[in-house]
Scaffold this active site. Sequence first.
Site, PDB file in Angstrom:
ATOM      1  N   SER A  83       0.849  -1.199   0.000  1.00  0.00           N
ATOM      2  CA  SER A  83       0.000   0.000   0.000  1.00  0.00           C
ATOM      3  C   SER A  83       0.879   1.242   0.000  1.00  0.00           C
ATOM      4  CB  SER A  83      -0.886   0.020   1.245  1.00  0.00           C
ATOM      5  OG  SER A  83      -1.437   1.318   1.393  1.00  0.00           O
ATOM      6  N   HIS A 109      -1.265  -1.458  -4.217  1.00  0.00           N
ATOM      7  CA  HIS A 109      -2.526  -1.073  -3.584  1.00  0.00           C
ATOM      8  C   HIS A 109      -2.554   0.444  -3.395  1.00  0.00           C
ATOM      9  CE1 HIS A 109      -6.082  -1.905  -1.038  1.00  0.00           C
ATOM     10  NE2 HIS A 109      -5.639  -0.934  -0.255  1.00  0.00           N
ATOM     11  N   ASP A 111      -4.758   3.603  -1.995  1.00  0.00           N
ATOM     12  CA  ASP A 111      -5.860   4.004  -1.108  1.00  0.00           C
ATOM     13  C   ASP A 111      -6.363   5.397  -1.458  1.00  0.00           C
ATOM     14  OD1 ASP A 111      -6.088   1.768   0.735  1.00  0.00           O
ATOM     15  OD2 ASP A 111      -4.066   2.293   1.382  1.00  0.00           O
ATOM     16  N   MET A 152      -8.912   8.275  -0.467  1.00  0.00           N
ATOM     17  CA  MET A 152      -9.737   8.741   0.660  1.00  0.00           C
ATOM     18  C   MET A 152     -10.219  10.161   0.379  1.00  0.00           C
ATOM     19  SD  MET A 152      -7.400   7.442   3.815  1.00  0.00           S
ATOM     20  CE  MET A 152      -6.588   5.836   3.792  1.00  0.00           C
ATOM     21  N   HIS A 180      -8.375   1.069  -4.044  1.00  0.00           N
ATOM     22  CA  HIS A 180      -9.315   0.904  -2.925  1.00  0.00           C
ATOM     23  C   HIS A 180      -9.982   2.250  -2.659  1.00  0.00           C
ATOM     24  CE1 HIS A 180      -9.554   0.107   1.758  1.00  0.00           C
ATOM     25  NE2 HIS A 180     -10.742   0.256   1.213  1.00  0.00           N
ATOM     26  N   MET A 239     -12.140   4.653  -0.718  1.00  0.00           N
ATOM     27  CA  MET A 239     -12.780   4.962   0.562  1.00  0.00           C
ATOM     28  C   MET A 239     -13.431   6.324   0.380  1.00  0.00           C
ATOM     29  SD  MET A 239      -9.744   3.559   2.999  1.00  0.00           S
ATOM     30  CE  MET A 239      -8.622   3.442   1.598  1.00  0.00           C
ATOM     31  N   MET A 276     -11.537  -5.597   5.564  1.00  0.00           N
ATOM     32  CA  MET A 276     -10.695  -4.679   6.341  1.00  0.00           C
ATOM     33  C   MET A 276     -10.323  -5.340   7.667  1.00  0.00           C
ATOM     34  SD  MET A 276     -10.237  -2.068   4.400  1.00  0.00           S
ATOM     35  CE  MET A 276      -9.127  -1.297   5.582  1.00  0.00           C
ATOM     36  N   ASP A 321      -6.786  -6.236   4.354  1.00  0.00           N
ATOM     37  CA  ASP A 321      -6.104  -4.940   4.344  1.00  0.00           C
ATOM     38  C   ASP A 321      -6.034  -4.360   5.750  1.00  0.00           C
ATOM     39  OD1 ASP A 321      -5.117  -2.421   3.699  1.00  0.00           O
ATOM     40  OD2 ASP A 321      -6.892  -1.793   2.569  1.00  0.00           O
TER      41      ASP A 321
HETATM   42  C1  DX5 Z   1      -6.250   1.807   5.551  1.00  0.00           C
HETATM   43  C2  DX5 Z   1      -5.784   1.393   4.190  1.00  0.00           C
HETATM   44  C3  DX5 Z   1      -4.704   0.386   4.155  1.00  0.00           C
HETATM   45  C4  DX5 Z   1      -3.412   0.813   4.807  1.00  0.00           C
HETATM   46  C5  DX5 Z   1      -2.687  -0.411   5.282  1.00  0.00           C
HETATM   47  O1  DX5 Z   1      -7.399   2.575   5.410  1.00  0.00           O
HETATM   48  O2  DX5 Z   1      -6.879   0.860   3.441  1.00  0.00           O
HETATM   49  O3  DX5 Z   1      -4.469  -0.023   2.806  1.00  0.00           O
HETATM   50  O4  DX5 Z   1      -2.571   1.502   3.937  1.00  0.00           O
HETATM   51  O5  DX5 Z   1      -1.535  -0.007   5.964  1.00  0.00           O
HETATM   52  P1  DX5 Z   1      -0.795  -0.925   7.033  1.00  0.00           P
HETATM   53  O6  DX5 Z   1      -0.319  -2.141   6.278  1.00  0.00           O
HETATM   54  O7  DX5 Z   1       0.294  -0.065   7.521  1.00  0.00           O
HETATM   55  O8  DX5 Z   1      -1.809  -1.288   8.050  1.00  0.00           O
HETATM   56 ZN    ZN Z   2      -6.497  -0.086   1.452  1.00  0.00          ZN
END
Ligand code: DX5
Ligand code: ZN
Length: 214
Positions: free
Chosen positions: A6, A31, A33, A35, A64, A66, A135, A173
């Site tokens: 990620s 990956h 993210d 947001m 991903h 969010m 999650m 994740d």
């Molecule tokens: C959290 C993200 C994850 C995050 C995971 O909202 O969706 O993808 O980056 O990070 P680690 O592996 O550090 O928990």
């Molecule tokens: Zn994620």
Amino acid sequence: MKIAPSILASDFSKLGEEIKRMEDAKADLIHIDIMDGHFVPNITFGPDVIKSLRKYATIPFDVHLMIVHPLEYVERFADAGADIITFHIEAKDDIKETIEKIKSLGIKPGLVIKPNTPAEAVFPYLEDIYMVLIMTVEPGFGGQSFMADMLPKVSAIKDKAKEIGTDILIEADGGINMQTASQASAAGIDIAVSGTGVFKAEDPAEAIRLLQNA
Ligand code: DX5
Ligand code: ZN
């Protein structure tokens, strides 16, 4: 188990190099993210950033979302170079319509469930999607602790998929690192996302190799 680093845990001032570094380290996917500051209390990047990163690696981009309104944005993420787009079942748009929209763009769709959402929530959609993302932390931030009590969701979803005769991939994740990867693997997870566990490792290539073989 496949590993998807990620980039939330990477150095944002050199994202292109960071992605290339992960491909060279034999990551299976990247990956990403997304947001929006509403669905989760944090803001990351948008489609234009992904577009500019696409040329730095050839491995699939696992995006991903969010965000509150995935349906409004999937086309832009598809154009930007996403290969898989996952969105939250807890988001505000029509789920079937969003899945169909993603498919119509030639992208693999996936549904994500937060820790408080039961595995059963995805059952009605299993025939229409490529992947379920479970999650194992509350979404929003990297570096949190792995919630092992989410793991029974893996077999619940796989059993249901088998019962209805459909194939499904399970991704997990949050909090996956050298200490927790073997539990994730034993539970039947196909793809593990790892941010901190890979990017903050002394030797990311070694970390990826160990996580893949956990
Ligand atoms: C959290 C993200 C994850 C995050 C995971 O909202 O969706 O993808 O980056 O990070 P680690 O592996 O550090 O928990
Ligand atoms: Zn994620």
